[in-house]
Design a protein around this motif. Structure first.
Motif: not given
Length: 175
Positions: A36-37, A40-41, A44
């Motif tokens: 998930k991280k 998200d990165t 972005r």
């Protein structure tokens, strides 16, 4: 030997999972949080990546890279960088794929054993897509002032390119 190469990654993944279980880490939820991280990165930095790729394609299509290379050719000649490689030095810090395509073109046109071909090959391995990487990291971290970082990575790139040419001259003096 091929068996070892094929088994290495699955072995490392399995060993990591076994070690995590031994330490009491709940492996699957931890994996999901990391995934998930990562997603998200990726979301972005997507606008920054699109912007950089657009700039690279515009510079290549408009001939801007070739014009800048022609203007810098005398300076690069003082550094021992062959004229065929000047466009590569401008494109490589921005785009790894574009740099690789241009390097392949230089090697095809001049030959793999030519001075320009060898310098292009060493340049491709000795340098980084520094401006691209800097823009991705800055976009991810939300940095807006990075003036000294740009100067530092450009100095590092020029150094890598000049040293590449010097090492080819040193190790292949007959070219």
């Amino acid at each position: 030997m091929q068996f070892l190469q094929n088994a290495l990654i699955p072995f490392v993944l399995a060993a990591t999972a076994v070690y995590a279980l031994y330490k009491g880490v709940d492996v699957f939820p931890t994996f999901l949080r990391g995934a998930k991280k990562g997603l998200d990165t990726a979301i972005r930095i997507l606008p920054t990546m699109v912007g950089m790729l657009t700039v690279v394609y515009m510079l290549r299509a408009s001939g801007g890279i070739d014009l800048a290379a022609a203007a810098l050719a005398p300076l690069y000649q003082l550094l021992g960088i062959p004229p065929e490689c000047t466009a590569l030095t401008l494109l490589k810090p921005i785009s790894g794929g574009g740099g690789l395509a241009l390097g392949s073109e230089i090697i095809q046109r001049c030959g793999p054993d030519s001075y320009a071909g060898r310098v292009a090959a060493v340049m491709l391995g000795a340098s980084e897509t520094s401006l691209y990487t800097l823009s991705i990291y800055s976009g991810h971290l939300g940095l807006s002032r990075m003036r000294y970082a740009v100067v530092a990575v450009l100095c590092a790139d020029v150094t890598a390119f000049a040293v590449s040419a010097a090492l080819v001259r040193l190790y292949f003096p007959s070219i």
